[in-house]
Write a protein that holds these residues in place. Sequence first.
Motif, PDB file in Angstrom:
ATOM      1  N   VAL A  36      79.627 131.354  37.456  1.00  0.00           N
ATOM      2  CA  VAL A  36      79.590 129.902  37.310  1.00  0.00           C
ATOM      3  C   VAL A  36      78.798 129.249  38.451  1.00  0.00           C
ATOM      4  CG1 VAL A  36      81.016 127.813  37.369  1.00  0.00           C
ATOM      5  CG2 VAL A  36      81.754 129.803  36.041  1.00  0.00           C
ATOM      6  N   ALA A  37      79.044 129.721  39.673  1.00  0.00           N
ATOM      7  CA  ALA A  37      78.431 129.069  40.836  1.00  0.00           C
ATOM      8  C   ALA A  37      78.230 130.068  41.966  1.00  0.00           C
ATOM      9  CB  ALA A  37      79.303 127.916  41.311  1.00  0.00           C
ATOM     10  N   TYR A  38      77.204 129.770  42.791  1.00  0.00           N
ATOM     11  CA  TYR A  38      76.929 130.548  44.000  1.00  0.00           C
ATOM     12  C   TYR A  38      76.978 129.616  45.205  1.00  0.00           C
ATOM     13  CZ  TYR A  38      74.925 133.957  40.688  1.00  0.00           C
ATOM     14  OH  TYR A  38      74.731 134.837  39.643  1.00  0.00           O
ATOM     15  N   VAL A  39      77.579 130.110  46.284  1.00  0.00           N
ATOM     16  CA  VAL A  39      77.618 129.363  47.537  1.00  0.00           C
ATOM     17  C   VAL A  39      77.087 130.263  48.644  1.00  0.00           C
ATOM     18  CG1 VAL A  39      79.042 128.089  49.186  1.00  0.00           C
ATOM     19  CG2 VAL A  39      79.658 128.087  46.759  1.00  0.00           C
ATOM     20  N   ASP A  40      76.062 129.799  49.336  1.00  0.00           N
ATOM     21  CA  ASP A  40      75.506 130.565  50.452  1.00  0.00           C
ATOM     22  C   ASP A  40      76.479 130.469  51.620  1.00  0.00           C
ATOM     23  OD1 ASP A  40      73.895 131.216  52.866  1.00  0.00           O
ATOM     24  OD2 ASP A  40      72.288 131.411  51.387  1.00  0.00           O
ATOM     25  N   ALA A  41      77.094 131.594  51.967  1.00  0.00           N
ATOM     26  CA  ALA A  41      78.138 131.580  52.990  1.00  0.00           C
ATOM     27  C   ALA A  41      77.593 131.388  54.393  1.00  0.00           C
ATOM     28  CB  ALA A  41      78.949 132.872  52.920  1.00  0.00           C
ATOM     29  N   ALA A  42      76.321 131.697  54.620  1.00  0.00           N
ATOM     30  CA  ALA A  42      75.733 131.501  55.938  1.00  0.00           C
ATOM     31  C   ALA A  42      75.257 130.071  56.127  1.00  0.00           C
ATOM     32  CB  ALA A  42      74.576 132.472  56.151  1.00  0.00           C
ATOM     33  N   ALA A  43      74.787 129.451  55.065  1.00  0.00           N
ATOM     34  CA  ALA A  43      74.224 128.104  55.153  1.00  0.00           C
ATOM     35  C   ALA A  43      75.288 127.011  55.112  1.00  0.00           C
ATOM     36  CB  ALA A  43      73.221 127.884  54.026  1.00  0.00           C
ATOM     37  N   ASN A  44      76.516 127.372  54.720  1.00  0.00           N
ATOM     38  CA  ASN A  44      77.571 126.372  54.560  1.00  0.00           C
ATOM     39  C   ASN A  44      78.818 126.774  55.349  1.00  0.00           C
ATOM     40  OD1 ASN A  44      76.573 124.463  52.191  1.00  0.00           O
ATOM     41  ND2 ASN A  44      76.057 126.561  51.600  1.00  0.00           N
ATOM     42  N   PRO A  45      79.122 126.069  56.448  1.00  0.00           N
ATOM     43  CA  PRO A  45      80.319 126.397  57.229  1.00  0.00           C
ATOM     44  C   PRO A  45      81.609 126.281  56.425  1.00  0.00           C
ATOM     45  CG  PRO A  45      78.870 124.907  58.448  1.00  0.00           C
ATOM     46  CD  PRO A  45      78.343 124.969  57.054  1.00  0.00           C
TER      47      PRO A  45
ATOM     48  N   GLY B 257      76.417 123.312  47.463  1.00  0.00           N
ATOM     49  CA  GLY B 257      76.179 123.135  48.884  1.00  0.00           C
ATOM     50  C   GLY B 257      74.721 123.357  49.240  1.00  0.00           C
ATOM     51  N   THR B 258      74.472 123.695  50.486  1.00  0.00           N
ATOM     52  CA  THR B 258      73.124 123.914  50.999  1.00  0.00           C
ATOM     53  C   THR B 258      72.597 125.269  50.543  1.00  0.00           C
ATOM     54  OG1 THR B 258      73.620 122.571  52.959  1.00  0.00           O
ATOM     55  CG2 THR B 258      71.714 124.041  53.084  1.00  0.00           C
ATOM     56  N   ARG B 259      71.385 125.265  50.020  1.00  0.00           N
ATOM     57  CA  ARG B 259      70.765 126.540  49.652  1.00  0.00           C
ATOM     58  C   ARG B 259      70.443 127.339  50.911  1.00  0.00           C
ATOM     59  NH1 ARG B 259      68.416 126.814  44.224  1.00  0.00           N
ATOM     60  NH2 ARG B 259      67.354 128.668  44.996  1.00  0.00           N
ATOM     61  N   GLY B 260      70.404 128.654  50.738  1.00  0.00           N
ATOM     62  CA  GLY B 260      70.082 129.524  51.858  1.00  0.00           C
ATOM     63  C   GLY B 260      69.405 130.784  51.337  1.00  0.00           C
ATOM     64  N   ARG B 261      69.223 131.733  52.206  1.00  0.00           N
ATOM     65  CA  ARG B 261      68.524 132.943  51.827  1.00  0.00           C
ATOM     66  C   ARG B 261      69.303 133.732  50.762  1.00  0.00           C
ATOM     67  NH1 ARG B 261      63.910 134.973  50.472  1.00  0.00           N
ATOM     68  NH2 ARG B 261      63.654 137.197  51.001  1.00  0.00           N
ATOM     69  N   ALA B 262      70.635 133.738  50.855  1.00  0.00           N
ATOM     70  CA  ALA B 262      71.443 134.488  49.894  1.00  0.00           C
ATOM     71  C   ALA B 262      71.300 133.934  48.484  1.00  0.00           C
ATOM     72  CB  ALA B 262      72.905 134.477  50.308  1.00  0.00           C
ATOM     73  N   THR B 263      71.314 132.615  48.336  1.00  0.00           N
ATOM     74  CA  THR B 263      71.167 132.018  47.017  1.00  0.00           C
ATOM     75  C   THR B 263      69.756 132.238  46.481  1.00  0.00           C
ATOM     76  OG1 THR B 263      70.830 129.878  48.109  1.00  0.00           O
ATOM     77  CG2 THR B 263      72.995 130.313  47.164  1.00  0.00           C
ATOM     78  N   ASP B 264      68.770 132.218  47.364  1.00  0.00           N
ATOM     79  CA  ASP B 264      67.397 132.483  46.921  1.00  0.00           C
ATOM     80  C   ASP B 264      67.266 133.922  46.413  1.00  0.00           C
ATOM     81  OD1 ASP B 264      66.617 129.941  47.594  1.00  0.00           O
ATOM     82  OD2 ASP B 264      65.757 130.484  49.531  1.00  0.00           O
ATOM     83  N   LEU B 265      67.940 134.849  47.057  1.00  0.00           N
ATOM     84  CA  LEU B 265      67.890 136.250  46.631  1.00  0.00           C
ATOM     85  C   LEU B 265      68.653 136.470  45.330  1.00  0.00           C
ATOM     86  CD1 LEU B 265      68.503 137.967  50.095  1.00  0.00           C
ATOM     87  CD2 LEU B 265      66.377 138.079  48.769  1.00  0.00           C
TER      88      LEU B 265
END
Length: 208
Positions: free
Chosen positions: A160-169, A197-205
């Motif tokens: 359903v959803a992805y959250v970048d754990a590094a980009a979002n405290p 939340g904020t996109r990051g490298r994990a969500t891009d991958l």
Amino acid sequence: MSESFSHGSFSHDATVRIGVALLLCWTCLNPAGAEPIASAYTSAAEKDCRTIGKPDNDSSTQSCPGKDGLIVLVNEGDLRQTVSVGRTVGAAAKEPAAQTWFGPFNSAGKTIEWRMADGKPFAIIQRWQIADNDDQGKKGPKDKPLLVVTRLPPGPVCHVAYVDAAANPNANELARQAADESARGFACGKDKVKVIGTRGRATDLALP
């Protein structure tokens, strides 16, 4: 005065008014139909799961106990994993989640968070590690952390959803909010997985 005091106590009328006011306040904070939502946790560690079939060097399948009679099916092949949920191994293997792979090498976390409404699970949240080939360390690609929200039966099981754990405290809170607000109404195969939340490298991958 319409209200009087007797021996340091409120009159009957004043007590009734305060009681009504408190009841109205409680009703505002807890509207009719609101359902209590909470988290529960299970393990997907190998010691807590059952191996399905005979594993080889490149692949393995495990069935892990979940909540409310559901099982978690973890399949690994070519250093990539899928995680699905169902009442049986066969049912879980047929769900869209069982066919959802991330392109880079990856692994799913061993702790599964279940979002529960009135004691019934409707979503899981799991922390994944996605290998970043563009960020090499001494031991190979560095892993990027990703929280994955997956909806549960009734209805199909899918991301359903992805959250970048590094980009979002506050990644855990964002994932829970996404599960609570979106999982039950998410149409697998029609709705697109959301980045919360904020996109990051994990969500891009993770996204094609």
